[in-house]
Design a protein around this motif. Structure first.
Motif, short mmCIF file in Angstrom:
data_model
loop_
_atom_site.label_atom_id
_atom_site.label_comp_id
_atom_site.label_asym_id
_atom_site.label_seq_id
_atom_site.Cartn_x
_atom_site.Cartn_y
_atom_site.Cartn_z
N LYS A 68 17.78 17.17 -33.99
CA LYS A 68 17.16 18.48 -33.30
C LYS A 68 17.47 19.74 -34.18
O LYS A 68 16.49 20.43 -34.26
CB LYS A 68 17.90 18.59 -31.82
N ASP A 102 14.27 21.88 -35.49
CA ASP A 102 14.47 23.29 -35.05
C ASP A 102 14.19 24.37 -36.16
O ASP A 102 13.59 25.21 -36.23
CB ASP A 102 15.63 23.81 -34.07
N PHE A 133 8.99 27.49 -29.76
CA PHE A 133 10.01 26.54 -28.40
C PHE A 133 9.13 27.27 -27.15
O PHE A 133 9.28 28.42 -26.70
CB PHE A 133 11.41 27.21 -28.56
N HIS A 157 12.75 23.40 -23.30
CA HIS A 157 13.72 22.77 -24.09
C HIS A 157 14.56 21.81 -22.87
O HIS A 157 14.25 22.17 -21.92
CB HIS A 157 14.85 23.94 -24.37
#
Length: 247
Positions: free
Chosen positions: A58, A62, A165, A168
């Motif tokens: 992740k 990201d 984003f 989440h």
């Protein structure tokens, strides 16, 4: 830990014999508590290792998102995957439709009017276009709907910016997703070629806010959650109580 639950409770309850060759485990032979403890500790370590790997993956993804790379799967309608990895470029076939859609919204056309116009002109929908350009089978929705038009109008990616984003997960391994408020989202500018200007995007948002669906005031039909349109896949609603058909 989930594996331990099945081995200790579910399988014995259903008379299932569990054998793991790599671990040298056979539920028919391991009946003492020490073996069960060994397996429980091993399952715990495996879960911790799995979570650690998930966090590292992740973090790597990201980081790519923050650099403006496109790591989101299928390219949005109006774009196609670029020759360079993790990039997108303008699709010359679909981009004019996207530009026209925003132009109509900026000129005061409502979402419903845009969808009706596109359906009357038989303009291919995003899923129809995707099905034509991809070799894999894609579920096709042949009708422009309120949501299909609205999804394009609310997507900032057409301005050349990326919003990395929008939501989440609460924690690693959880299915619980929390959406980030629009005013708190990070915007990375100029990550790819734009189809529309930022001014067109902001003007189109005013049309969306002025044409929000209002909830029905009538009695909800018990069939409303079960009836689905065979063409577009949306849930059918009856609307007014006097209506005899679902739309």
């Amino acid at each position: 830990l989930e594996a331990g639950y099945y081995m200790e409770f579910v399988f014995p309850a259903h008379g299932v014999r569990f054998i793991s060759i790599n671990d040298g485990y056979d539920s028919a032979s391991y009946t003492d508590s020490s073996a069960a403890l060994h397996i429980a500790i091993k399952n715990l370590v495996n879960q911790m290792y799995s979570r650690d790997i998930s966090k590292k993956i992740k973090s790597a993804v990201d980081l790519k998102k923050m650099r403006g790379e496109f790591v989101y799967g299928t390219a949005p309608y109006g774009y196609k995957k670029g020759a360079k990895k993790n990039t997108i470029e303008v699709d010359p076939i679909a981009a004019p439709t996207v530009f026209r859609l925003f132009s109509m919204a900026c000129n005061g056309k409502t979402i419903t009017e845009i969808a009706r116009t596109f359906n009357e002109e038989k303009i291919p929908t995003p899923s129809m276009h995707l099905s034509a350009v991809r070799s894999k089978k894609v579920k096709v929705y042949p009708i422009w709907t309120f949501e299909s038009v609205r999804n394009i109008l609310t997507n900032r990616i057409y301005t050349g910016d990326t919003v990395p984003f929008k939501s989440h997960v609460v924690r690693i391994g959880s299915d619980n997703v929390k959406y980030i408020p629009e005013e708190e989202r990070i915007i990375i500018p100029n990550t790819h070629e734009a189809i529309i200007t930022r001014e067109m995007y902001e003007k189109a948002q005013l049309v969306i806010k002025s044409t929000k669906k209002s909830p029905s005031s009538g009695i909800r039909s018990p069939l409303a959650t079960y009836l689905v349109c065979s063409c577009c896949g949306n849930r059918l609603q009856k609307g007014k109580p006097t209506n005899k058909t679902f739309l």
